[in-house]
Scaffold this active site. Structure first.
Site, PDB file in Angstrom:
ATOM      1  N   ASP A  91       0.822  -1.191   0.000  1.00 41.92           N
ATOM      2  CA  ASP A  91       0.000   0.000   0.000  1.00 41.92           C
ATOM      3  C   ASP A  91       0.868   1.257   0.000  1.00 41.92           C
ATOM      4  OD1 ASP A  91      -2.241   1.518   0.156  1.00 41.92           O
ATOM      5  OD2 ASP A  91      -2.289   1.522   2.330  1.00 41.92           O
ATOM      6  N   THR A  94      -3.972   6.003  -3.424  1.00 41.02           N
ATOM      7  CA  THR A  94      -2.895   6.773  -2.807  1.00 41.02           C
ATOM      8  C   THR A  94      -1.607   6.719  -3.630  1.00 41.02           C
ATOM      9  OG1 THR A  94      -2.395   4.857  -1.469  1.00 41.02           O
ATOM     10  CG2 THR A  94      -3.776   6.515  -0.480  1.00 41.02           C
ATOM     11  N   THR A  95      -1.299   5.535  -4.172  1.00 44.89           N
ATOM     12  CA  THR A  95      -0.082   5.425  -4.983  1.00 44.89           C
ATOM     13  C   THR A  95      -0.271   6.226  -6.262  1.00 44.89           C
ATOM     14  OG1 THR A  95       0.022   3.165  -4.166  1.00 44.89           O
ATOM     15  CG2 THR A  95       1.584   3.762  -5.874  1.00 44.89           C
ATOM     16  N   ASP A 110      -9.995  -0.888   4.115  1.00 45.52           N
ATOM     17  CA  ASP A 110      -9.975  -0.255   2.789  1.00 45.52           C
ATOM     18  C   ASP A 110     -11.239  -0.616   2.019  1.00 45.52           C
ATOM     19  OD1 ASP A 110      -7.547   0.717   3.433  1.00 45.52           O
ATOM     20  OD2 ASP A 110      -6.385  -0.599   2.124  1.00 45.52           O
TER      21      ASP A 110
END
Ligand code: ADP
Ligand code: MG
Length: 530
Positions: A58, A91-92, A382
């Site tokens: 993550d 997020t990445t 998540d």
């Protein structure tokens, strides 16, 4: 060292040099998470100061655990954290995209375009992308919503668990959804997560109602209560106790005993107050004196002590109750209601389950080791975040880079009509969007450029729905993402665009960086620390 006398103790970089340094930092940060993107992304092994380890795929977890000093890198990490808070995913992608925007901006700067023109162009491009997004979306059916939740778990946990967790996350989201003035609201913090080491990951389960690992204070209290009233105390039901500094001069035989008796009488009075209010279920944050357990049992009040504050809050929301510091202050308005309360022992474990009208759910994460339970918990968290968003806004976009390629094509077509240097920035924005399909391909062992060109060509061939062609990294070829079930919530992609653009623009606006020299030998003398 700065040449301005007033800034003696500072290292200063300005203009182009500052921008170049900042962009180098952003690229370095993106480099740290690039290989985790997508289901074929690799894992990272994180080791903290104390030698504790964690394996994760993550992006935001990697970034938040890294000891990053550079302020610009910190700005991008903040963007990624915001992405996590708002959308629970992407997020990445957010970090990769903003770093790519900066890299492309640098190339324009080298060609003589001023950063402020680039900033304006990027804003135009973001606006156009946002507008165009709505023509790429589809309304999500329940099964598509589950697929999208599964997509968000791909690469994080094995396939069987992805399906299991996505199903449970949707069940949980439905259990806590509320209708607020005709609008669906689903707040993931209303789901309680319990972890249990032992058993298999696949034994992880969802229980409706709020489950706490608690035992009623005395076994003579009712085991199971039907529809009743609940009181929540942010303190305890216990004697104050004599403070160690108090000196008591006993002049008479039995004075201490009388003192104790009086305290007990006060506690009994509080129990009568609970009875008057019609309370049959009691939860306290602190203790309940052993002395009054019997009285509570006689009053038929199922009671629990040392209930964590967070759990009391969940109970308050589920039952519509208000927390009070002590029983005396309780009034009718503070009392909540429940449908059923059960105190039972299951597989050697004490469980207290409360069903409420407001719904509520508890997820029990299982796994054979601490690490696996942690992984299940994180993945469920998540998945739940994505499931809740999809209930609120059931709109999807094709994944696998399809949306980014479609946006880039749209921007390039539109760019021609934009006068001035901003046109170049819009094109640079389009190029930056393609970092997503390129990186997905690269991480799957495909040639990034060839794969991107194939996707673009297939989208350009036209026909209805051609914008859904993306990189299927499992089949290792371009494919229709909708048919493959590789879909993502609109809200995630929209937030990636907004957050990453904002972060890149803030970096572009900086033209002066002043680093204060910190001398570690000088103690901090600020008044707060006195
Ligand atoms: P992020 O932190 O940005 O969510 P992930 O590692 O979760 O990063 O990767 C998300 C990307 O992977 C999204 O662009 C998504 O569309 C893509 N993706 C997920 N599953 C597949 C798949 N089977 N084939 C291609 N792309 C996929
Ligand atoms: Mg993801």
């Amino acid at each position: 060292m700065s040449d301005v006398p007033i800034l003696k103790e500072t290292t200063r970089s300005s203009g182009r040099e500052a921008l170049r340094n900042n962009i180098t930092a952003a690229m370095a940060l993106a480099g740290a998470v690039r290989s985790t993107l997508g289901p074929r992304g690799m894992d990272k092994l994180l080791i903290d100061d104390e030698g504790r380890t964690m394996v994760t795929n993550d992006g935001v977890t990697v970034l938040e655990s890294a000891k990053v000093e550079h302020p610009v890198a910190k700005m991008l990490i903040n963007a990624s954290t915001t992405q996590d808070q708002i959308a629970r995913d992407g997020t990445t992608s957010a970090v990769l995209f903003s770093a790519e925007l900066l890299q492309n901006a640098w190339e324009l700067v080298l060609q003589g375009v001023h950063p402020s023109a680039i900033g304006r162009g990027y804003r135009i491009a973001e606006g156009m992308s946002r507008e165009h997004l709505s023509s790429l979306t589809v309304e999500a059916t329940a099964s598509m919503q589950q697929q999208a939740t599964q997509t968000s778990l791909s690469g994080k946990i094995h396939t069987a668990m992805q399906l299991h967790l996505a199903q449970l996350a949707h069940q949980a989201a439905r259990a806590i959804q509320e209708d607020r003035e005709g609008r669906v609201v689903a707040d993931p913090t209303r789901v309680k997560i319990l972890s249990q080491i032992g058993g298999q990951m696949t034994d992880s389960a969802l229980i409706t109602g709020l489950v706490l690992l608690k035992k009623r204070v005395r076994s003579t209290m009712p085991k199971r209560l039907k529809a009743g009233k609940i009181a929540l105390i942010d303190g305890g039901l216990e004697r104050k106790g004599l403070m160690s500094s108090v000196k008591l001069k006993v002049t008479n035989h039995g004075v201490l005993e009388t003192f104790r008796q009086e305290e007990r009488t006060m506690l009994l009075k509080q129990i009568s107050h609970l009875e008057e209010l019609g309370v049959t279920l009691l939860a306290c944050k602190e203790g309940i004196d052993d002395d009054v357990h019997g009285a509570l049992a006689d009053a038929g009040i199922q009671s629990f002590r040392r209930v964590a504050r967070a759990d009391l809050d969940l109970l308050a929301r589920g039952c519509g109750a208000r927390l009070n510091m002590n029983v005396d202050a309780l009034s009718d308005d503070d009392i909540g209601v429940f449908i059923e309360s059960r105190s039972e022992r299951i597989n050697g474990q004490d469980r207290w389950t409360v069903d409420t009208e407001e719904g509520g759910a508890t997820f029990i994460a299982k796994g054979s080791t601490n690490d696996t339970v942690g992984e299940v918990e994180r993945c469920f968290g998540d998945a739940l975040g994505v499931a809740c968003q999809l209930l609120e806004e059931p709109v999807l976009l094709p994944g696998g880079g399809a949306t980014q390629v479609a946006l880039a094509r749209h921007l390039r077509r539109q760019a021609e009509s934009i006068p001035g240097r901003e046109q170049l920035a819009v094109e640079a924005y389009a190029d930056a969007l393609e970092v997503i399909p390129r990186t997905l391909a690269e991480n799957a062992g495909l040639d990034p450029l060839d794969t991107l060109l194939q996707v673009v060509a297939q989208q350009a061939k036209g026909g209805d729905g051609s914008h859904t062609v993306g990189v299927d990294v499992l089949a290792k070829q371009p494919a229709n993402m909708m048919e493959q079930g590789i879909v993502e919530p609109l809200r995630i992609t929209r937030q990636v665009l907004a957050g990453a653009t904002e972060a890149a623009l803030s970096v572009l606006r900086i033209d002066d960086v002043l680093w204060a020299k910190q001398d570690p030998t000088v103690p901090d003398m600020s008044p707060e620390n006195d």
